[in-house]
Motif scaffolding. Structure first.
Motif, mmCIF file in Angstrom:
data_model
loop_
_atom_site.group_PDB
_atom_site.id
_atom_site.type_symbol
_atom_site.label_atom_id
_atom_site.label_comp_id
_atom_site.label_asym_id
_atom_site.label_seq_id
_atom_site.Cartn_x
_atom_site.Cartn_y
_atom_site.Cartn_z
ATOM 1 N N VAL A 177 11.814 23.390 24.201
ATOM 2 C CA VAL A 177 10.770 22.431 24.541
ATOM 3 C C VAL A 177 11.294 21.025 24.280
ATOM 4 O O VAL A 177 11.882 20.750 23.231
ATOM 5 C CB VAL A 177 9.494 22.673 23.724
ATOM 6 C CG1 VAL A 177 8.454 21.598 24.042
ATOM 7 C CG2 VAL A 177 8.945 24.062 23.995
ATOM 8 N N GLN A 178 11.055 20.148 25.226
ATOM 9 C CA GLN A 178 11.483 18.760 25.062
ATOM 10 C C GLN A 178 10.414 17.827 25.624
ATOM 11 O O GLN A 178 9.879 18.067 26.707
ATOM 12 C CB GLN A 178 12.813 18.519 25.771
ATOM 13 C CG GLN A 178 13.418 17.153 25.476
ATOM 14 C CD GLN A 178 14.811 16.988 26.063
ATOM 15 O OE1 GLN A 178 15.216 17.747 26.931
ATOM 16 N NE2 GLN A 178 15.536 15.989 25.595
ATOM 17 N N LEU A 179 10.104 16.799 24.863
ATOM 18 C CA LEU A 179 9.239 15.731 25.330
ATOM 19 C C LEU A 179 10.069 14.457 25.346
ATOM 20 O O LEU A 179 10.537 14.010 24.304
ATOM 21 C CB LEU A 179 8.021 15.562 24.415
ATOM 22 C CG LEU A 179 7.114 16.776 24.237
ATOM 23 C CD1 LEU A 179 5.982 16.456 23.263
ATOM 24 C CD2 LEU A 179 6.539 17.233 25.563
ATOM 25 N N GLN A 180 10.257 13.912 26.530
ATOM 26 C CA GLN A 180 11.120 12.737 26.683
ATOM 27 C C GLN A 180 10.263 11.511 26.975
ATOM 28 O O GLN A 180 9.748 11.353 28.079
ATOM 29 C CB GLN A 180 12.105 12.974 27.819
ATOM 30 C CG GLN A 180 13.119 11.859 28.006
ATOM 31 C CD GLN A 180 14.143 11.799 26.895
ATOM 32 O OE1 GLN A 180 14.633 12.825 26.437
ATOM 33 N NE2 GLN A 180 14.452 10.598 26.433
ATOM 34 N N ALA A 181 10.147 10.650 25.973
ATOM 35 C CA ALA A 181 9.365 9.422 26.131
ATOM 36 C C ALA A 181 10.256 8.289 26.610
ATOM 37 O O ALA A 181 11.415 8.189 26.201
ATOM 38 C CB ALA A 181 8.696 9.050 24.822
ATOM 39 N N SER A 182 9.705 7.452 27.462
ATOM 40 C CA SER A 182 10.443 6.300 27.969
ATOM 41 C C SER A 182 9.461 5.204 28.346
ATOM 42 O O SER A 182 8.246 5.408 28.346
ATOM 43 C CB SER A 182 11.293 6.701 29.171
ATOM 44 O OG SER A 182 10.470 7.146 30.236
ATOM 45 N N GLY A 183 10.016 4.043 28.690
ATOM 46 C CA GLY A 183 9.185 2.942 29.155
ATOM 47 C C GLY A 183 8.989 1.826 28.162
ATOM 48 O O GLY A 183 8.386 0.799 28.490
ATOM 49 N N GLY A 184 9.467 2.017 26.947
ATOM 50 C CA GLY A 184 9.347 0.961 25.969
ATOM 51 C C GLY A 184 10.267 -0.207 26.293
ATOM 52 O O GLY A 184 11.095 -0.136 27.204
#
Length: 123
Positions: free
Chosen positions: A1-8
């Motif tokens: 399982v991976q949650l990849q956050a971006s946009g900062g």
């Protein structure tokens, strides 16, 4: 399982950012999703959450009216639109997933966490 956050990133006060969180290894439609943040020297705090099976949402008082959480299950992605940003919004923002989650503001109920994306708001 991976949650990849971006946009900062770095933005001036009053500006906007949209954070994204792409999930892999889970079926996003089965999960309530949340955004949390942690500022330097402070504890992690709840920002926003969206219910697993519908559009219901909940926000921290500090961001209510300025942030919108949404989800696109077809893209396995959750978003956090942040407007009218303030210097006190500066933090690392984390997305999290809770199986059949129902608007929990408690980080300990979430099963999976992303790595975080840094938001810096300059005055």
């Amino acid at each position: 399982v991976q949650l990849q956050a971006s946009g900062g990133g770095l933005v001036q006060a009053g500006g906007s950012l949209r954070l994204s969180c792409v999930a892999s290894g889970i079926t996003l439609s089965n999960y309530g999703m949340g955004w949390f943040r942690q500022a330097p020297g402070k504890e992690r705090e709840f920002v926003a959450t969206i219910k697993w099976d519908g559009p219901s949402t909940r926000y921290a008082d500090s961001v209510k009216g300025r942030c919108t959480i949404s989800r696109d299950n077809a893209k396995n992605t959750v978003y956090l639109q942040m407007n009218s940003l303030k210097p006190e919004d500066t933090a690392v923002y984390y997305c999290a997933a809770e199986l059949f989650g129902v608007l929990s503001t408690n980080g300990y109920t979430y099963n999976y966490w992303g790595q975080g994306t840094l938001v810096t708001v300059s005055s």
